[in-house]
Design a protein around this motif. Structure first.
Motif, short mmCIF file in Angstrom:
data_model
loop_
_atom_site.label_atom_id
_atom_site.label_comp_id
_atom_site.label_asym_id
_atom_site.label_seq_id
_atom_site.Cartn_x
_atom_site.Cartn_y
_atom_site.Cartn_z
N SER A 1 0.82 -1.22 0.00
CA SER A 1 0.00 0.00 0.00
C SER A 1 0.85 1.26 0.00
CB SER A 1 -0.95 0.00 1.20
OG SER A 1 -0.24 -0.06 2.42
N LEU A 2 1.96 1.27 0.76
CA LEU A 2 2.79 2.46 0.80
C LEU A 2 3.55 2.64 -0.50
CD1 LEU A 2 3.70 4.88 2.42
CD2 LEU A 2 5.54 3.50 3.41
N ARG A 3 4.03 1.54 -1.07
CA ARG A 3 4.71 1.63 -2.36
C ARG A 3 3.74 2.09 -3.44
NH1 ARG A 3 4.72 -0.09 -7.84
NH2 ARG A 3 6.86 0.13 -8.59
N THR A 4 2.50 1.60 -3.38
CA THR A 4 1.47 2.01 -4.34
C THR A 4 1.19 3.51 -4.22
OG1 THR A 4 0.45 -0.18 -4.35
CG2 THR A 4 -0.93 1.66 -5.03
N ALA A 5 1.05 3.99 -2.98
CA ALA A 5 0.82 5.42 -2.75
C ALA A 5 1.97 6.25 -3.27
CB ALA A 5 0.61 5.68 -1.26
N ALA A 6 3.20 5.80 -3.02
CA ALA A 6 4.38 6.56 -3.44
C ALA A 6 4.45 6.66 -4.95
CB ALA A 6 5.64 5.88 -2.90
N MET A 7 4.19 5.56 -5.66
CA MET A 7 4.27 5.58 -7.12
C MET A 7 3.15 6.43 -7.72
SD MET A 7 6.89 4.14 -8.37
CE MET A 7 6.33 4.04 -10.06
N ALA A 8 1.94 6.32 -7.18
CA ALA A 8 0.83 7.12 -7.68
C ALA A 8 1.11 8.61 -7.45
CB ALA A 8 -0.47 6.71 -7.00
N PHE A 9 1.61 8.94 -6.26
CA PHE A 9 1.93 10.33 -5.96
C PHE A 9 3.03 10.85 -6.88
CE2 PHE A 9 4.23 13.64 -3.59
CZ PHE A 9 3.18 14.51 -3.31
N ASN A 10 4.01 9.99 -7.17
CA ASN A 10 5.09 10.39 -8.08
C ASN A 10 4.55 10.74 -9.46
OD1 ASN A 10 7.29 9.16 -10.26
ND2 ASN A 10 8.20 10.42 -8.65
N ARG A 11 3.64 9.92 -9.97
CA ARG A 11 3.04 10.21 -11.29
C ARG A 11 2.21 11.49 -11.23
NH1 ARG A 11 6.55 7.12 -12.46
NH2 ARG A 11 6.27 5.09 -13.46
N TRP A 12 1.53 11.71 -10.09
CA TRP A 12 0.74 12.94 -9.93
C TRP A 12 1.65 14.16 -9.89
CZ3 TRP A 12 0.76 16.68 -6.09
CH2 TRP A 12 -0.33 17.56 -6.06
#
Length: 296
Positions: free
Chosen positions: A57-68
């Motif tokens: 979940s944290l890795r998913t959040a980090a990658m999504a935030f990076n793309r944002w």
């Protein structure tokens, strides 16, 4: 309602593809290594489950935030302009909400594990999200990415023990250098773009040749820390063999690319690094399992 659900599902699927959630395998085996070392064997299945939930979940959040955060930058880069947000497949609002939901899942899982895990979870969030802005600030953003993944084994130790043992920080340092090294290599693909648009990176600062030298140094130091970890935890021949295999895989990884030819970067970056983390975890877990059997 049906149309809305279908649209949400489509957007979620595209988001998961965009962030390549399956690449959680990079850091997850090192987190599991920290958990196995903390437990002196396999942790309780429920604890292991929530560690995995936290990691993914944290890795998913980090990658999504990076793309944002990088949507505008990605739109200017020929290599990344077809990513979901700049290509118009996803809205920034949906990706922001996806990030928030992922962070909520992470905090929930951290709270279930133990008090210290929950207490330290905001620090983990700051570390992994801050990476997205580091290229705007420093050439050493690769080290911040390394730290974002490197905290995984220490966090897993805390999840199992509820305390932190300084010895596990050696594995955090090893993962930090491993990730930073291959991220330096990966950044060589954007050398001209970063220089043109004023973005910071090791290749932009020192050139592609210098970046390759620094990446090799980082990986040599990483191997030294893995060897030190074996000594600190009194691990045996199976773990030692694992370090040797990791060294061989890193050597092969560096043989696939050179300052004059980075065409096979994806094979070096994705495939081999996934194998490296799995090999080391299996070797440590097997070593501890054999030691436990012999002590009975």
């Amino acid at each position: 309602m049906a149309v809305s659900l279908a649209h949400t599902w489509r957007s979620t699927r595209i988001t998961l593809e965009m962030i390549k959630w399956e690449h959680s395998i990079f850091a997850l085996p090192f987190a599991l290594t920290g958990a196995v070392l903390a437990a002196g064997g396999w942790p309780h299945a429920v604890t292991l489950l929530w560690i995995v939930v936290c990691m993914v979940s944290l890795r998913t959040a980090a990658m999504a935030f990076n793309r944002w955060a990088d949507a505008e930058i990605d739109s200017l880069n020929p290599r990344t302009k077809m990513r979901a947000i700049p290509a118009g497949l996803l809205s920034k609002g949906f990706v922001a909400m996806f990030t928030i939901v992922s962070l909520a899942i992470f905090l929930f899982a951290a709270a279930i594990l133990n008090h210290l895990t929950l207490l330290l979870s905001p620090i983990a969030i700051v570390v992994v999200l801050s990476y997205s802005y580091m290229k705007r600030l420093t050439r050493w953003s690769h080290l911040v990415l390394g730290l974002a993944l490197g905290i995984a084994p220490s966090a897993a130790w805390i999840a199992v023990r509820g305390t932190l043992d300084p010895r596990i920080i050696v594995l955090t340092g090893a993962v930090l250098l491993w990730v930073a090294g291959f991220d330096v290599l990966y950044a060589c693909q954007d050398f001209e773009h970063d220089r043109t648009h004023g973005l910071n990176s090791v290749p932009q600062a020192f050139g592609v040749q210098g970046a390759f030298l620094l990446a090799r140094l980082m990986h040599v130091l990483m191997l030294g820390l893995l060897a030190w970890l074996v000594v600190l935890f009194h691990l045996g021949p199976i773990a030692i063999a694992g370090v040797v295999l990791v060294a061989g895989l890193l050597l092969y990884e560096h043989s696939l690319v050179s300052p004059k030819d980075i065409s096979r970067m994806n094979a070096a970056f994705f495939t081999l690094n996934g194998i490296i983390s799995v090999v080391f975890f299996i070797s440590v877990a097997a070593d501890i399992a054999v030691r436990n059997l012999q002590s009975r």
